[in-house]
Enzyme design. Structure first.
Site, PDB file in Angstrom:
ATOM      1  N   ASP A  67       0.814  -1.218   0.000  1.00 30.79           N
ATOM      2  CA  ASP A  67       0.000   0.000   0.000  1.00 30.79           C
ATOM      3  C   ASP A  67       0.848   1.269   0.000  1.00 30.79           C
ATOM      4  O   ASP A  67       2.061   1.229   0.212  1.00 30.79           O
ATOM      5  CB  ASP A  67      -0.973  -0.006   1.200  1.00 30.79           C
ATOM      6  CG  ASP A  67      -0.343  -0.547   2.489  1.00 30.79           C
ATOM      7  OD1 ASP A  67       0.896  -0.602   2.570  1.00 30.79           O
ATOM      8  OD2 ASP A  67      -1.095  -0.907   3.410  1.00 30.79           O
ATOM      9  N   ASP A 136      -7.379  -3.818  14.471  1.00 32.84           N
ATOM     10  CA  ASP A 136      -8.764  -4.155  14.103  1.00 32.84           C
ATOM     11  C   ASP A 136      -8.815  -5.296  13.078  1.00 32.84           C
ATOM     12  O   ASP A 136      -9.835  -5.535  12.455  1.00 32.84           O
ATOM     13  CB  ASP A 136      -9.486  -2.914  13.549  1.00 32.84           C
ATOM     14  CG  ASP A 136      -8.764  -2.334  12.333  1.00 32.84           C
ATOM     15  OD1 ASP A 136      -7.770  -2.930  11.859  1.00 32.84           O
ATOM     16  OD2 ASP A 136      -9.198  -1.263  11.841  1.00 32.84           O
ATOM     17  N   HIS A 138      -7.035  -5.563  10.227  1.00 31.29           N
ATOM     18  CA  HIS A 138      -6.857  -5.243   8.808  1.00 31.29           C
ATOM     19  C   HIS A 138      -5.541  -5.799   8.262  1.00 31.29           C
ATOM     20  O   HIS A 138      -4.568  -5.942   8.995  1.00 31.29           O
ATOM     21  CB  HIS A 138      -6.981  -3.734   8.535  1.00 31.29           C
ATOM     22  CG  HIS A 138      -5.848  -2.902   9.068  1.00 31.29           C
ATOM     23  ND1 HIS A 138      -6.022  -1.941  10.034  1.00 31.29           N
ATOM     24  CD2 HIS A 138      -4.529  -2.873   8.765  1.00 31.29           C
ATOM     25  CE1 HIS A 138      -4.863  -1.359  10.298  1.00 31.29           C
ATOM     26  NE2 HIS A 138      -3.929  -1.911   9.539  1.00 31.29           N
ATOM     27  N   GLU A 143      -9.604  -2.002   5.739  1.00 28.21           N
ATOM     28  CA  GLU A 143     -10.220  -1.772   7.042  1.00 28.21           C
ATOM     29  C   GLU A 143     -11.488  -2.625   7.185  1.00 28.21           C
ATOM     30  O   GLU A 143     -12.016  -3.134   6.196  1.00 28.21           O
ATOM     31  CB  GLU A 143     -10.586  -0.283   7.168  1.00 28.21           C
ATOM     32  CG  GLU A 143      -9.408   0.683   7.074  1.00 28.21           C
ATOM     33  CD  GLU A 143      -8.516   0.667   8.327  1.00 28.21           C
ATOM     34  OE1 GLU A 143      -8.689  -0.213   9.182  1.00 28.21           O
ATOM     35  OE2 GLU A 143      -7.635   1.544   8.424  1.00 28.21           O
TER      36      GLU A 143
HETATM   37  C1  F6R Z   1       1.260  -1.672   6.020  1.00 23.25           C
HETATM   38  C2  F6R Z   1       0.176  -2.630   6.177  1.00 23.25           C
HETATM   39  C3  F6R Z   1      -0.638  -2.652   7.445  1.00 23.25           C
HETATM   40  C4  F6R Z   1       0.209  -2.987   8.670  1.00 23.25           C
HETATM   41  C5  F6R Z   1      -0.647  -3.006   9.938  1.00 23.25           C
HETATM   42  C6  F6R Z   1       0.185  -3.267  11.172  1.00 23.25           C
HETATM   43  O1  F6R Z   1       1.877  -1.822   4.769  1.00 23.25           O
HETATM   44  O2  F6R Z   1      -0.072  -3.388   5.304  1.00 23.25           O
HETATM   45  O3  F6R Z   1      -1.676  -3.578   7.311  1.00 23.25           O
HETATM   46  O4  F6R Z   1       0.804  -4.232   8.483  1.00 23.25           O
HETATM   47  O5  F6R Z   1      -1.291  -1.769  10.085  1.00 23.25           O
HETATM   48  O6  F6R Z   1       1.045  -2.214  11.408  1.00 23.25           O
HETATM   49  P1  F6R Z   1       2.189  -2.318  12.522  1.00 23.25           P
HETATM   50  O7  F6R Z   1       3.135  -3.381  12.071  1.00 23.25           O
HETATM   51  O8  F6R Z   1       2.832  -0.959  12.531  1.00 23.25           O
HETATM   52  O9  F6R Z   1       1.515  -2.681  13.792  1.00 23.25           O
END
Ligand code: F6R
Length: 271
Positions: A67, A136, A138, A143
């Site tokens: 992303d 959550d 995702h 989301e």
């Molecule tokens: C970012 C992504 C998100 C993160 C998720 C966890 O490229 O794909 O889904 O993997 O938000 O983020 P952290 O590792 O910072 O807890």
């Protein structure tokens, strides 16, 4: 699903590094999907060290990131492209033309996202997709409420995400409200998935992902539908799982199974 529970973050990163190195060495088509965020940082540090020691070579590897924020150029310190340069790309011998990234400054979102998927298809698809998980549930920027069949496209950020990001921007109006992300369906197309999670703040999301219903309210739960998933978590992230003893029993027991079967075949006079 292969659920691997390790004592701490370092052990999680070590297991993930061994798996990534193994796939890069042994897979013929080397196409990796990558996440940003805090979870993969220790893995990326290990990859950088492994590259320095000559254990891993990226000269014919392609990468696709999950992303990117809409409206941030790649040299913006908050962009995911910048994050990857800082934490991984500058340390390894990935060719710049083999780095595939969604362009957050595109003037044609539809074409940008279609082209991203076309680039994956041209290379025969992503072979190993590494994932983190949000609190959550995702994956990517998908989301709660996102279709489990979604393809690469733009997503509207939650108020929580926007509020969390405010501290990184001088002007309120500069804080991204949208992002581009691989869809859940795009992620499920990868041949193999590797989900990493560490820390007690991920325990609910991991329990919902592995033991809850498959639901768009926890997009990571779609992993239950994929045939080749490894989930590597530390004890804290595993603390709300109920099926732990079975995961521990089944993790890495293929050698014991092969021995047992060979013995049974020998006894039956088949070998
Ligand atoms: C970012 C992504 C998100 C993160 C998720 C966890 O490229 O794909 O889904 O993997 O938000 O983020 P952290 O590792 O910072 O807890």
């Amino acid at each position: 699903m292969n659920v691997v529970i390790r004592a701490n973050e370092d052990e999680v990163a070590l297991y993930a590094y061994d798996l990534v190195r193994d796939r890069i060495i042994h897979e013929q088509a080397k196409v990796l999907g990558l996440p940003t965020g805090s979870t993969p940082l220790k893995l990326y540090a290990r990859i950088a060290e492994g590259f320095k020691r000559g254990e891993i070579d990226f000269s014919d590897v392609h990468t696709f990131n999950l992303d990117e924020y809409l409206g941030l150029p790649e040299d913006h310190p908050q962009s995911y492209r910048y994050f990857m340069e800082e934490n991984l790309f500058q340390f390894i011998n990935l060719k710049s033309e083999n780095i595939h990234f969604l362009d957050g400054m595109t003037d044609d979102i539809g074409a940008e996202c279609e082209d991203y998927e076309a680039q994956m298809d041209e290379l025969g698809g992503i072979k190993l997709q590494i994932l983190g998980i949000g609190r959550d549930g995702h994956i990517g920027f998908n989301e709660p409420g996102t279709s489990l069949n979604s393809r690469t496209g733009y997503v509207t950020l939650t108020e929580g995400t926007i509020a969390d990001n405010k501290r990184f921007f001088a002007e309120d109006e500069d804080v991204p409200r949208w992002a581009l992300s691989m869809g859940v369906g795009t992620i499920l197309d990868a041949r193999e998935l590797l989900l990493l999670a560490t820390g007690a703040n991920k325990a609910d999301a991991i329990a919902a992902t592995l033991e809850g219903p498959v639901t768009s309210m926890c997009t990571a739960s779609a992993l239950q539908l994929h045939p080749d998933v490894t989930v590597v978590i530390d004890e804290a992230a595993a603390s709300k799982l109920k099926n732990t003893s079975y995961y521990k029993k089944t993790a890495d027991d293929s050698e014991a199974m092969a021995k047992y079967l060979a013995n049974a075949r020998r006894k039956a006079g088949l070998e």
